[in-house]
Design an enzyme around this catalytic site. Structure first.
Site, PDB file in Angstrom:
ATOM      1  N   CYS A  59      -5.272  13.066  12.684  1.00 43.38           N
ATOM      2  CA  CYS A  59      -5.924  11.770  12.564  1.00 43.38           C
ATOM      3  C   CYS A  59      -5.698  11.007  13.846  1.00 43.38           C
ATOM      4  CB  CYS A  59      -5.408  11.004  11.364  1.00 43.38           C
ATOM      5  SG  CYS A  59      -3.765  10.396  11.592  1.00 43.38           S
TER       6      CYS A  59
ATOM      7  N   ASP B  31       4.421   0.900  12.101  1.00 44.12           N
ATOM      8  CA  ASP B  31       3.227   0.241  11.559  1.00 44.12           C
ATOM      9  C   ASP B  31       3.079  -1.205  12.032  1.00 44.12           C
ATOM     10  OD1 ASP B  31       2.486   2.520  10.246  1.00 44.12           O
ATOM     11  OD2 ASP B  31       3.065   1.856   8.251  1.00 44.12           O
TER      12      ASP B  31
ATOM     13  N   ARG C 283      -8.789  -0.647   4.487  1.00 51.13           N
ATOM     14  CA  ARG C 283      -7.975   0.368   3.789  1.00 51.13           C
ATOM     15  C   ARG C 283      -6.596  -0.171   3.450  1.00 51.13           C
ATOM     16  NH1 ARG C 283      -7.873   6.063   6.610  1.00 51.13           N
ATOM     17  NH2 ARG C 283      -6.319   6.182   4.981  1.00 51.13           N
TER      18      ARG C 283
ATOM     19  N   ARG D  91       0.238  14.768  12.895  1.00 46.44           N
ATOM     20  CA  ARG D  91       0.837  14.526  11.597  1.00 46.44           C
ATOM     21  C   ARG D  91       0.935  15.783  10.726  1.00 46.44           C
ATOM     22  NH1 ARG D  91      -1.215   8.675   9.520  1.00 46.44           N
ATOM     23  NH2 ARG D  91       0.768   8.674   8.467  1.00 46.44           N
ATOM     24  N   PRO D  92       1.799  16.715  11.103  1.00 45.02           N
ATOM     25  CA  PRO D  92       1.942  17.932  10.318  1.00 45.02           C
ATOM     26  C   PRO D  92       2.599  17.675   8.950  1.00 45.02           C
ATOM     27  CG  PRO D  92       3.577  17.848  12.067  1.00 45.02           C
ATOM     28  CD  PRO D  92       2.702  16.653  12.251  1.00 45.02           C
TER      29      PRO D  92
ATOM     30  N   LYS E 241       0.839  -1.217   0.000  1.00 42.78           N
ATOM     31  CA  LYS E 241       0.000   0.000   0.000  1.00 42.78           C
ATOM     32  C   LYS E 241       0.864   1.254   0.000  1.00 42.78           C
ATOM     33  CE  LYS E 241      -1.834   1.704   4.009  1.00 42.78           C
ATOM     34  NZ  LYS E 241      -1.525   3.137   4.098  1.00 42.78           N
ATOM     35  N   ASN E 242       1.844   1.275   0.900  1.00 42.90           N
ATOM     36  CA  ASN E 242       2.634   2.504   1.050  1.00 42.90           C
ATOM     37  C   ASN E 242       3.624   2.716  -0.087  1.00 42.90           C
ATOM     38  OD1 ASN E 242       1.247   3.022   3.341  1.00 42.90           O
ATOM     39  ND2 ASN E 242       2.923   2.585   4.768  1.00 42.90           N
TER      40      ASN E 242
ATOM     41  N   ASP F 209       4.773  20.215   7.714  1.00 40.74           N
ATOM     42  CA  ASP F 209       5.732  21.310   7.632  1.00 40.74           C
ATOM     43  C   ASP F 209       6.993  20.934   6.837  1.00 40.74           C
ATOM     44  OD1 ASP F 209       6.042  19.565   9.889  1.00 40.74           O
ATOM     45  OD2 ASP F 209       7.602  20.878  10.659  1.00 40.74           O
TER      46      ASP F 209
ATOM     47  N   ARG G 192      -4.537  10.559   4.215  1.00 43.92           N
ATOM     48  CA  ARG G 192      -3.433  11.485   4.331  1.00 43.92           C
ATOM     49  C   ARG G 192      -2.444  11.386   3.160  1.00 43.92           C
ATOM     50  NH1 ARG G 192      -0.049  14.411   7.855  1.00 43.92           N
ATOM     51  NH2 ARG G 192       2.093  13.964   7.316  1.00 43.92           N
TER      52      ARG G 192
HETATM   53  C1  UD1 Z   1       4.284   6.930   6.212  1.00 46.03           C
HETATM   54  C2  UD1 Z   1       3.400   5.713   6.051  1.00 46.03           C
HETATM   55  C3  UD1 Z   1       2.836   5.297   7.402  1.00 46.03           C
HETATM   56  C4  UD1 Z   1       3.967   5.084   8.417  1.00 46.03           C
HETATM   57  C5  UD1 Z   1       4.885   6.300   8.470  1.00 46.03           C
HETATM   58  C6  UD1 Z   1       6.127   6.068   9.328  1.00 46.03           C
HETATM   59  C7  UD1 Z   1       2.533   6.025   3.814  1.00 46.03           C
HETATM   60  C8  UD1 Z   1       1.369   6.287   2.935  1.00 46.03           C
HETATM   61  N1  UD1 Z   1       2.324   6.049   5.143  1.00 46.03           N
HETATM   62  O1  UD1 Z   1       3.462   7.975   6.704  1.00 46.03           O
HETATM   63  O2  UD1 Z   1       2.115   4.079   7.221  1.00 46.03           O
HETATM   64  O3  UD1 Z   1       3.427   4.877   9.700  1.00 46.03           O
HETATM   65  O4  UD1 Z   1       5.348   6.624   7.135  1.00 46.03           O
HETATM   66  O5  UD1 Z   1       6.818   4.964   8.898  1.00 46.03           O
HETATM   67  O6  UD1 Z   1       3.611   5.748   3.338  1.00 46.03           O
HETATM   68  N2  UD1 Z   1       6.245  14.751  10.490  1.00 46.03           N
HETATM   69  C9  UD1 Z   1       6.409  16.074  10.774  1.00 46.03           C
HETATM   70  N3  UD1 Z   1       6.354  16.962   9.729  1.00 46.03           N
HETATM   71  C10 UD1 Z   1       6.124  16.591   8.447  1.00 46.03           C
HETATM   72  C11 UD1 Z   1       5.978  15.206   8.183  1.00 46.03           C
HETATM   73  C12 UD1 Z   1       6.044  14.312   9.229  1.00 46.03           C
HETATM   74  O7  UD1 Z   1       6.604  16.469  11.913  1.00 46.03           O
HETATM   75  O8  UD1 Z   1       6.083  17.436   7.550  1.00 46.03           O
HETATM   76  C13 UD1 Z   1       6.289  13.769  11.610  1.00 46.03           C
HETATM   77  C14 UD1 Z   1       4.956  13.028  11.771  1.00 46.03           C
HETATM   78  O9  UD1 Z   1       4.063  13.762  12.529  1.00 46.03           O
HETATM   79  C15 UD1 Z   1       5.387  11.754  12.452  1.00 46.03           C
HETATM   80  C16 UD1 Z   1       6.768  11.500  11.845  1.00 46.03           C
HETATM   81  O10 UD1 Z   1       7.198  12.736  11.292  1.00 46.03           O
HETATM   82  O11 UD1 Z   1       5.510  11.950  13.824  1.00 46.03           O
HETATM   83  C17 UD1 Z   1       6.785  10.424  10.773  1.00 46.03           C
HETATM   84  O12 UD1 Z   1       5.927  10.782   9.729  1.00 46.03           O
HETATM   85  P1  UD1 Z   1       6.200  10.398   8.211  1.00 46.03           P
HETATM   86  O13 UD1 Z   1       7.450   9.617   8.090  1.00 46.03           O
HETATM   87  O14 UD1 Z   1       6.055  11.631   7.386  1.00 46.03           O
HETATM   88  O15 UD1 Z   1       4.970   9.448   7.925  1.00 46.03           O
HETATM   89  P2  UD1 Z   1       3.977   9.480   6.702  1.00 46.03           P
HETATM   90  O16 UD1 Z   1       4.727   9.718   5.437  1.00 46.03           O
HETATM   91  O17 UD1 Z   1       2.808  10.324   7.011  1.00 46.03           O
END
Ligand code: UD1
Length: 423
Positions: free
Chosen positions: A119, A308, A400, A124-125, A23-24, A127, A95
């Site tokens: 969520c 995960d 999902r 989950r920002p 999926k990811n 930024d 997301r």
């Molecule tokens: C992806 C995966 C999700 C997995 C996660 C971590 C997909 C579709 N989803 O989610 O299943 O749990 O990786 O392995 O691939 N963060 C910030 N700022 C940002 C982005 C992220 O602070 O701009 C923080 C998030 O809040 C979180 C951490 O970074 O605490 C990890 O998030 P991230 O690696 O971005 O996860 P996703 O890409 O959302």
């Protein structure tokens, strides 16, 4: 109408299960297809509702998709991409839809995408995504819940990520494929799904080097072309079946699996007394011998233990001898399964970012609620070992990210019925 699982006690899981495409990996690849402007053929695509949402989103922007769900072949043609703004109703569902902002910006010079809301597993920002796009020259505005990004031209830049975010790495990597000159992403995420996306982009004519290491270099290209790409197997689905086999003290062979990608899970399973063997066919999990013993876990970015898989491992540790401590470092609020597992008789205490689990003899059946995808999977796994019938509500979350988890567990000897929630 909402559905639930009714899970009856049964013995150990036995047999073979084929792991689906990830999926990811497929979600970013579909977002990446927006960059190519030519027909792409994606194979090993899992039949999941999240993929359905992404297909709807691509279509809403003027793309064409056709998906043969039985063979897992997904054709996507974004040559007529016409819209740069994404509907809230579509992005709000998932997301990962935020991953279209980088490709849209690169292809059309403009993107308007709703901010993904908070969520169940934390705020989950985005930024880091936005800082990266701004570094490439995009102007970013927040208006009425939307992010509007404009850049008549993107220019390569050096970008250091404060945290190796998977989504931010993917979004920036995709935007940079069409930027002028070279982009370097430092402290990039190294997850296998990043490598899969880079492979897809490269076969479509992009120049991405270093994916899978913490420094990714992208040389911008003017044009990309159509391509064919097979999605990697889902390491989280694989891990979930491995834990299911372990929990039921079963004997299961998993095929279509990349052993390297599940190493952190394999290592922990071995530590808790489960036999895991790599074979030519895949991975063999056998847990009918020694009792399970407790182990501590800390979730970390890849190649650390995946967040995960945290909930599913917690379900396993409820059945282990001793006390285990599971520390979640990736997301700030990812213990949604704890309250529900406790309803099934688990003994768990949360202290800040750690959960302390005392192994119990037996879990009991109860009515529980799947609050998110992996928490839901954990409840299904726990229910497989309960001494009574368990009802798991809210299984749309599970659908999902797992293709027919019920049927596939049933093929291994479980007894799970799918029913209407209020039936
Ligand atoms: C992806 C995966 C999700 C997995 C996660 C971590 C997909 C579709 N989803 O989610 O299943 O749990 O990786 O392995 O691939 N963060 C910030 N700022 C940002 C982005 C992220 O602070 O701009 C923080 C998030 O809040 C979180 C951490 O970074 O605490 C990890 O998030 P991230 O690696 O971005 O996860 P996703 O890409 O959302």
């Amino acid at each position: 109408m909402a559905e639930k699982f009714i899970i009856h006690p049964r013995g150990p899981l036995m047999g073979r299960v084929e792991i689906s495409g990830a999926k990811n990996a497929v979600l970013p690849v579909l977002a990446g297809s927006l960059l190519t402007g030519q027909p792409c053929r994606i194979t090993n695509v899992p039949n999941l509702s999240d993929v359905e949402f992404m297909a709807e989103l691509v279509e809403s922007l003027g793309g064409f998709t056709s998906w043969d769900k039985s063979s897992g072949v997904f054709n996507v043609d974004t040559s007529r991409l016409s819209k740069y703004d994404a509907a809230y109703e579509l992005v709000g569902k998932m997301r990962a839809s935020f991953l279209i902002i980088g490709p849209l910006l690169a292809r059309l010079g403009r993107a308007r995408v709703p901010l993904p809301g908070g969520c169940a597993i934390g705020t989950r920002p985005v930024d880091l995504h936005l800082k990266g796009l701004a570094a490439l020259g995009a102007e970013i505005e927040h208006t009425h819940g939307y992010i509007e990004a404009t850049a008549p031209k993107l220019v390569g830049a050096k970008i250091y990520l404060d945290f190796p975010s998977v989504g931010a790495t993917e979004n920036i990597m995709m935007a940079a494929t069409h930027a002028e000159g070279q982009t370097i992403i430092e402290n990039a995420a190294v997850e296998p799904e990043i490598v899969d996306l880079a492979n897809f982009l490269n076969t479509a004519g992009a120049e991405v080097r270093g994916a899978g290491t913490d420094t990714i270099k992208i040389n911008g290209v003017k044009e990309m072309k159509g391509t064919s790409h097979s999605v990697i197997p889902d390491r989280i689905e694989a891990g979930t079946f491995m834990v299911a086999a372990a929990l039921t003290r079963g004997d299961v062979m998993l095929t279509n699996i990349m052993a390297d990608h599940v190493k952190p899970v394999t290592a922990k399973l071995k530590e808790v007394n489960v036999q895991v063997t790599e074979t030519e066919d895949g991975i063999h999990v056998k847990a009918d011998g020694e009792p399970l013993i407790a182990a501590d876990i800390k979730t970390l970015p890849y190649p650390g233990f995946p967040t995960d898989m945290q909930a599913q491992f917690m379900a396993l540790m409820t059945q282990a001898k001793g006390t285990s401590v599971i520390t979640e470092t990736v997301f700030e609020n990812r213990f949604m399964q704890v309250g529900e597992l406790k309803r099934m008789g688990a003994v768990i205490k949360i202290e800040s970012r750690s959960a302390i689990i005392e192994g119990v003899e037996k879990l009991t059946g109860a009515q529980v609620n799947a609050t998110d995808l992996r928490a839901g999977a954990a409840l299904v796994l726990a229910a497989l070992t309960a001494d009574d019938v368990t009802e798991v509500n809210g299984i749309c979350h599970i659908d999902r990210g797992y293709y027919r988890l019920d049927d596939r567990l049933n093929q291994l000897g479980a007894w799970i019925e799918r029913a209407k929630e209020n039936a």
